[in-house]
Design a protein around this motif. Sequence first.
Motif: not given
Length: 466
Positions: A159-187
């Motif tokens: 679950n890599p993080e894409f926030l940029a410093e200086g705008t971390a809070i804005e970026d976390l509040l309204e991310p362009d996307r959140v990326l989640i890679g995995g194998e088991r659908p339940e996790s």
Amino acid sequence: TIDPVSKICCIGAGYVGGPTMAMIAHKCPHIDVKVVDINADRIAQWNSDRLPIYEPGLDEIVHSSRGKNLTFTTEIDQAIRAADMVFISVNTPTKTFGVGAGRAANLEFVEKCARRIAEVSEGHKIVVEKSTLPVRTAEAVKRILSNTANNATFDVLSNPEFLAEGTAIEDLLEPDRVLIGGERPESIEALVDIYANWVPRARLLTTNLWSSELSKLTANAFLAQRVSSINAISALCEATGADVDEVAAAIGTDSRIGPKFLKASVGFGGSCFQKDILNLVYLCEYFGLPEVAAYWEQVVRMNDHQKQRFVTRMVRTMFNTVSDKKIGIWGFAFKKDTNDTRESASIYVCRDLLLEKARLCIYDPQVSEHQILNDLEYVFTEGDNKISEAKRELIEQHVTFASSAQEASSDAHAIAILTEWDEFADADFEAIYSTMKKPAFVFDGRNRLKDLGLKAKGFEYHGIGF
Ligand code: NAD
Ligand code: UGA
């Protein structure tokens, strides 16, 4: 099936771990979040009134949850044991020794976390890679976790993080996307459910593990490449009479190119762009793709060139000598609105000006003198990681500090603007001009003062790319 997550542990209370966990705690009052770190000073700062990092809006978010469902602690093992989900958010710097030195990511800290998790866990846990990692690291993490002391079982997500410093809070509040890679659908779903508390589901992207790991390195490589591309054009603009900001605006209107991340500068800095591209270069070489490696390496080389070019231009413009001339340095952070100086262009510009024996008077609104001295000493260390007496003297005799931009420029031959802090545009330029040596040179590495009519006020103004 997996129960909904009610307890999170995040290992690493840094620029990523601190703000991301504060946001999860803020948006998910039903989840208990513990952020742990081996650095007791840092944990103490997270528990104090002065947080270890400066980030607009961060104080409010931390205060809203700290002492309720957000805890900062050095009790690592307990927090891991109690958690359903463990984030690994430790530093992954460029290796400085051994195989891959100067390129590969140093995975020592990530591996230590995985081993700790394996040792102290019981039952089932989801382990989340939040740090930026080379593609296929999850394979190693899974193998380490398979040797567990208490028959614990694990699923690994990226679950890599894409926030940029200086705008971390804005970026976390309204991310362009959140990326989640995995194998088991339940996790995967367990982590999706956490973000879905505030992020629209359409922005929660799920992929396989390797795509997720590689997308993070790729995103940073593309972003840095845009900066190096426009910086390369800035050199051509200076040679030809074109204006790089006009060129950027002209190409940015093409919807396929887009207007963002086309600001020419003294060079990109920050803890990640260079490290992640070098890591990508190393991976390409490792997988037998030297042409691909060379392609991406050029982005870093162009950035080094841009920083050197800036200093060369200063020296040439100032009659080929800056020796014993006072130069006001405005800004030391790698961008505005952060106190982070990692890989800041300022470090390298100051180093090269010191080698020219200039006298530097440095001002940054958020970076401490202690941090600046550390950075300058570090940049002068040699092979044995020590600084020579001569270099230490060079710093001691040629670096002073000021508590305002105006003070840094008093009696100076030149000003170099290296960070685009907003307050620099509000300086009293008439007063500054009156105290400076003439010609009063301004070298604006951010084109921050370009529209303020400094030439009409008497300054000899030089920016990037025009
Ligand atoms: P950081 O150096 O600010 O924080 C890392 C923390 O991890 C440190 O406080 C360190 O003491 C702690 N740590 C290291 N080993 C530990 C261990 N074994 N146990 C407990 N704590 C340990 O780093 P950061 O800037 O937060 O970056 C973390 C990761 O996130 C990196 O992989 C980075 O590439 C990535 N990233 C950073 C940013 C950013 O803006 N800084 C953005 C996106 C991704
Ligand atoms: C960058 C990415 O933007 C984030 O998405 C990513 O999560 C992060 O790296 C990371 O992985 O660490 P960050 O380095 O905090 O974020 O800041 P940026 O806004 O990307 O700026 C990086 C550097 O490029 C700064 O020195 C900035 O001044 C410079 N820059 C940026 C330019 O010179 N011109 C631009 O147009 C944009």
